[in-house]
Every structure is written in C-alpha cells, then in structure tokens.
Design an enzyme around this catalytic site. Structure first.
Site, PDB file in Angstrom:
ATOM      1  CB  SER A 184      38.081  46.554  78.158  1.00 56.82           C
ATOM      2  OG  SER A 184      39.050  47.330  77.522  1.00 56.82           O
ATOM      3  CD  GLN A 185      34.119  40.552  76.102  1.00 60.42           C
ATOM      4  OE1 GLN A 185      34.845  40.843  75.152  1.00 60.42           O
ATOM      5  NE2 GLN A 185      33.514  39.401  76.211  1.00 60.42           N
TER       6      GLN A 185
END
Ligand code: SAM
Length: 216
Positions: free
Chosen positions: A65-66
């Site tokens: 994930s970012q």
C-alpha cells in the site's frame, strides 16, 4: 541498493512531505512511519521508489500500500499501545510492521501463501516480534484470537463482512474500503447497541477475494 543513510533521509522526507503535510496529525503514527524501513518490504527492482508515496508491485500480482494510505488507516483506527489488532491482507508485511510499533499485538491474514511467507521473512528482517501471520480468507477474520480492538482491511470488500464485525471488541473500530471500482473508506465503531459508521472518503484498493466478495 542505496546506502542506509540515504533511505533514512528519504523516509524522513516521506513523513514530512507526504504524511504530515497532507493532514496526518497523530504523532505516534508519524513516528512509526518514520521507523519502518519500507525498502525491506519491496523487491530489489523497486528500491529506488521505496519512499515514493505510491503503491508498488509485490509478488503474486499484489501491491504494497501507499504510505499515505497506511498512515491514514492507522490514524483512523484510533490505536492505543495496549490494543490487539487484526489486519486483513498482509501482502508484503509493511502495514503490519507499522502496526507493530503502535499496538501490543498484531494478527495479520493473507490469502496467498507465497505472500504469507514473504511477509514473515520481511517482518523478521524488520525485527517485528509481536506480529502473527497466517494464510486464510481474512474476510472471515481470525476468530481464535478475537475480539480485536481494531481491524484494518487492506483490500476492497463488496459489502461489509459481518464476520469481522462479530470479532470487534466493545468500542472496537473496523477500518475498511468498500465498493467496486473506486471505494469509500469507512470506520465502523462497535457501540453498546449497534454500529456507528463514519465515511472517510475515496480510495483505490485491490479486491478482497473471499466469502464476502463476488470474486472467489
Ligand atoms: N498490507 C499490505 C502491505 O503493507 O503490503 C498491503 C496489501 S495489498 C494492498 C492487499 C492484500 O490483500 C493482497 O496481498 C491480497 O492478496 C490480500 N487479500 C485479498 N483478499 C484477501 C482475503 N480474503 N484474505 C486475506 N488477504 C486477502
């Protein structure tokens, strides 16, 4: 591979420019994001991008994930140091490593065995000892260790997985993206009578595949 000192500089910049400047205000979350070496959770070909604020490819066609999304979900879950937390979607193990610095115990579930192994290896390399990883359909939760003070789901559900709601402790928070295509992030809080739902805005995630999705 870049020298460690350069990674450290990039990590500090990530915290200030991509997290604090975009509204993450929980100092414990910012500190945890500043401590976890994201370069340990991506492949050799992604090292240069380790501190870009974007999702990156990992094995089995999935993504890490970012950083902003990881920090946003941790903040939204209102975590305390004594909490027991379930993460659904271990992926690379990065999110669990951040959680490990914020709470007492982390349980994380991944449906793809190759990623479960990768997450275990990465978490060990990062020195995380309070994280337990299992291969399973996380939309069913991890009932053996319930109830949880918080549950964070890192893949998008078609609908609210009731098994996860059932595994929330009183006052527990479930942070989960729901929807197909674009998704809305919701925080469900278990109250004495029922659930409170807060709409936290739009996000984009890979799908949660399992008992609560059309895709199985
Ligand atoms: N937390 C991860 C990280 O930090 O790298 C990000 C994970 S990625 C955005 C979402 C993960 O959810 C994928 O690894 C995917 O295989 C997993 N996943 C999807 N459906 C799942 C399910 N029903 N149970 C467990 N994991 C699932």
């Amino acid at each position: 591979m870049k020298p460690t000192s350069l990674f450290n500089v990039h990590r500090r910049q990530m915290v200030e420019r991509h997290l604090r400047a975009r509204g993450i205000g929980d100092e414990r979350v910012l500190a945890a994001m500043g401590e976890v070496s994201r370069e340990l959770f991506v492949g050799a070909d992604q090292q240069d991008a380790a501190y870009d604020d974007c999702a990156l490819p990992i094995a089995a066609g999935q993504t890490i994930s970012q950083p902003y999304t990881v920090a946003f979900m941790c903040e939204a879950a209102r975590l305390s140091p004594h909490d027991k937390v379930l993460e659904v979607g271990a992926g690379s193990g990065y999110g669990a490593a951040v959680l490990a610095r914020l709470v007492h115990e982390v349980y994380t579930v991944e449906r793809i065995p190759e990623l479960t192994e990768e997450a275990r290896t990465n978490l060990a390399a990062a020195g995380c000892r309070n994280v337990h990883v299992a291969t399973a359909d996380g939309s069913m939760g991890w009932p053996e260790h319930a109830p949880y003070d918080a549950i964070l789901v890192t893949a998008a559900a078609d609908a609210l997985p009731t098994a996860l709601v059932d595994q929330l402790a009183p006052g527990g928070r479930l942070v989960i993206p729901i929807g197909t295509g674009g998704q809305t992030m919701y925080r469900y809080t278990r109250l004495d009578h029922g659930l409170r739902r807060d709409d936290l805005g739009g996000f984009a995630f890979v799908p949660l595949i399992g008992a609560y999705s059309a895709e199985r």
